[in-house]
Design an enzyme around this catalytic site. Structure first.
Site, PDB file in Angstrom:
ATOM      1  N   LYS A 153       2.937   9.995  -4.734  1.00  0.00           N
ATOM      2  CA  LYS A 153       2.545   8.765  -5.406  1.00  0.00           C
ATOM      3  C   LYS A 153       2.778   8.905  -6.912  1.00  0.00           C
ATOM      4  CE  LYS A 153       0.759   6.453  -1.862  1.00  0.00           C
ATOM      5  NZ  LYS A 153       1.230   5.122  -1.440  1.00  0.00           N
TER       6      LYS A 153
ATOM      7  N   LYS B  14       3.923  -1.942   7.949  1.00  0.00           N
ATOM      8  CA  LYS B  14       2.580  -1.451   8.244  1.00  0.00           C
ATOM      9  C   LYS B  14       1.908  -2.452   9.176  1.00  0.00           C
ATOM     10  CE  LYS B  14       1.998   0.897   3.788  1.00  0.00           C
ATOM     11  NZ  LYS B  14       1.304   0.877   2.477  1.00  0.00           N
TER      12      LYS B  14
END
EC number: 5.1.1.-
Length: 347
Positions: free
Chosen positions: A159, A262
């Site tokens: 990230k 997702k």
């Protein structure tokens, strides 16, 4: 069909920090539908993308509203169920919980795991990445060791989009690269944390490393800027927060190289299948991702994962009290089992 639900809390082993903040636990919803003596399971996990938030309270409220309507519908009447979603403006996480439960029921009714019902080949499943959040370099290095000890991971997602700026991103990534095994693969995800100029600079800098792709470099709402970034970037660009359903894909097709599906964003496996076909028709690569999903939702996604180019189905591995057991890690690959439906049991 009769629908019931219960909430459960899952704390994270490692709090996850991204460009928008930190999460240390999640209050998820376990949904069960029952018809003809068969019970199907689904899950809703709350998530937040900027001003777009889907909370546990909202998920429960919509389930309470839909319960009497679903009582008059059978699990295989999926078109009727989708009409309800539109009529009541059902948020995607609540849709996902119902849709997963319906597919689980259908698989159990057919006495087949979903991957087999759909004619898929588990040997095509690629390794899943594990995620390292934004941290000081020394902590990020420790996270690499911890993940290797827990999972023997072969693929790491890092990230970026640190609020302190791209120099902080570079320092953390270099520390992680030093700690990675030489055979490990690597991708980065900025969660919309970069400006256009920073994204161009970072994609140029990142190209000297063996980075597989850059995920969501710009914030949701800046899709028009992705075209220029794609032209300037030597690395593939994937959209996550900018892509919820199949309707978003054609608008992104000339601006990115791939999309992140997702089940909580898409509204379940039914729409995920549409997204796969739409993305492939547009010449885009496909990855599957997750939020704070337990083994239930990630096992659901794993049923389709032989169709993905990349996988990031690791959230359940970072949960301390995951109540479910489903797909298992085998040589870095999340493999669904031979049980009917989703193949999920209580651990």
């Amino acid at each position: 069909m009769q629908i019931s639900w219960t909430t459960f809390t899952v704390p994270k082993r490692f709090p996850l920090t991204i460009s928008r903040g930190t999460t240390s636990l999640s209050n998820n919803v376990w949904v069960q539908i029952e018809a003809d003596g068969i019970v199907g399971w689904g899950e809703a996990a709350p998530f937040s993308i900027g001003e777009h938030q889907q909370t546990t309270a909202e998920i429960v409220a919509i389930l309470e509203e839909l319960a009497p309507k679903l009582a008059n519908i059978l699990p295989w009447e999926r078109q009727k169920i989708e009409h309800l979603y539109r009529e009541y403006s059902v948020i995607s996480a609540a849709q996902a919980a119902i849709d997963l439960a319906v597919w689980d029921w259908l698989g159990k009714k057919a006495k087949l795991p979903l991957w087999q019902l759909w004619g898929l080949d588990r040997s095509c499943i690629v390794p899943t990445s594990v995620t390292i959040g934004i941290n000081p370099p020394e902590v990020a290095r420790e996270r690499v060791s911890a993940w290797l000890n827990l999972t023997q991971a072969k693929f790491f997602k890092v990230k970026l989009g640190n609020p302190l700026g791209i120099e902080a991103d570079k320092a953390m990534l270099l520390a992680i690269i030093e700690a990675l095994p030489p055979t490990a693969s690597l991708s980065v995800d900025a969660n919309g944390g970069w400006s256009v100029s920073d994204a161009i600079a970072m994609c140029t800098w990142l190209s000297q490393w063996d980075i597989k792709y850059v995920e969501q470099p710009l914030a949701r709402g800046q899709e028009a800027d992705l075209e220029a970034l794609k032209k300037a970037s030597a690395l593939p660009i994937f959209a996550d927060e900018s892509c919820f359903t199949s309707q978003d894909i054609p608008k992104l097709a000339d601006k990115v190289d791939g999309i992140n599906i997702k089940v909580m964003k898409s509204g379940g496996l039914t729409e995920a299948i549409r997204m796969i076909h739409t993305a492939k028709a547009c010449g885009l690569q496909i990855m599957f991702g997750c939020y704070s999903d337990s083994s239930l939702s990630n096992t659901a996604a794993a049923q389709l994962s032989s169709l993905a180019d990349y996988l990031d189905l690791d959230s359940h591995l970072n949960l301390l009290d995951d109540p479910f057991v489903g797909a298992t890690l085998q040589d870095g690959r999340l493999i669904p089992n031979d049980l009917p439906g989703l193949g999920v049991t209580v651990g």
